[in-house]
Scaffold this active site. Structure first.
Site, short mmCIF file in Angstrom:
data_model
loop_
_atom_site.label_atom_id
_atom_site.label_comp_id
_atom_site.label_asym_id
_atom_site.label_seq_id
_atom_site.Cartn_x
_atom_site.Cartn_y
_atom_site.Cartn_z
N GLN A 8 -89.18 -52.14 84.07
CA GLN A 8 -89.99 -50.95 83.89
C GLN A 8 -89.31 -49.85 84.70
OE1 GLN A 8 -94.26 -51.36 84.32
NE2 GLN A 8 -94.10 -53.55 83.94
N SER A 10 -90.27 -47.27 86.26
CA SER A 10 -90.91 -46.81 87.50
C SER A 10 -90.97 -47.91 88.56
CB SER A 10 -92.32 -46.31 87.20
OG SER A 10 -93.09 -47.36 86.66
N CYS A 11 -90.34 -49.04 88.32
CA CYS A 11 -90.47 -50.20 89.20
C CYS A 11 -89.26 -50.33 90.13
CB CYS A 11 -90.62 -51.45 88.34
SG CYS A 11 -90.62 -52.98 89.25
N SER A 12 -89.51 -50.24 91.44
CA SER A 12 -88.41 -50.35 92.41
C SER A 12 -87.81 -51.75 92.42
CB SER A 12 -88.89 -49.97 93.81
OG SER A 12 -89.89 -50.86 94.26
N ARG A 15 -85.24 -51.90 89.70
CA ARG A 15 -84.00 -51.21 90.09
C ARG A 15 -83.19 -52.06 91.06
NH1 ARG A 15 -87.65 -46.90 90.03
NH2 ARG A 15 -87.86 -46.88 92.28
#
Length: 133
Positions: A8, A10-12, A15
């Site tokens: 996703q 927006s998911c750290s 990343r």
């Protein structure tokens, strides 16, 4: 060995996992579940690889899930799949898998299982030699 990572944007944790895969030269395919929803076959494959079923892949603390007010245990696979199509953020991320293994979320130690066995054995051997010196 081919690794697929469902992320996703927006998911750290997503990343971090992508960065780790790149740094360790692990060939992978990224699929963003918010813009490319899982197919039914992918969803069933992920579920079949989990040890804890839906508990492992559904983010019950996500706003999307909380707003639904549903009992997952009462849903059929098809109904749950349809919900994840409509609300992909209720899935935990990242979901990393290959032909034999699955990892949900990012854990720096556990993700090493995706390094080929020969490479892990070589690294272990090198560390053991250093420890002896």
């Amino acid at each position: 060995m081919s690794v697929t990572i469902y992320t996703q944007s927006s998911c750290s944790s997503s990343r971090k996992a992508l960065k780790w895969l790149k740094e360790n030269n692990i060939a992978h395919t990224e699929k963003r579940i918010t813009s490319q929803p899982l197919t039914l076959a992918e969803f069933k494959n992920i579920l079949s690889m989990t040890e804890d079923g839906t508990d492992e892949i559904i983010a019950t603390n996500s706003n999307d899930f909380k707003n639904l007010d549903v009992d997952i245990e009462q849903l059929s696979i098809q109904e749950l799949y349809q919900l994840t199509q409509k609300y992909p953020r209720m899935l935990r991320s990242p979901i990393i898998l290959d032909e034999k293994r699955i990892q949900v979320g990012y854990n720096e130690m556990d993700i090493r299982r995706f390094i080929p066995r020969k490479v892990r054995a070589f690294e272990l051997n090198a560390l053991q030699k250093l420890a002896v010196e």
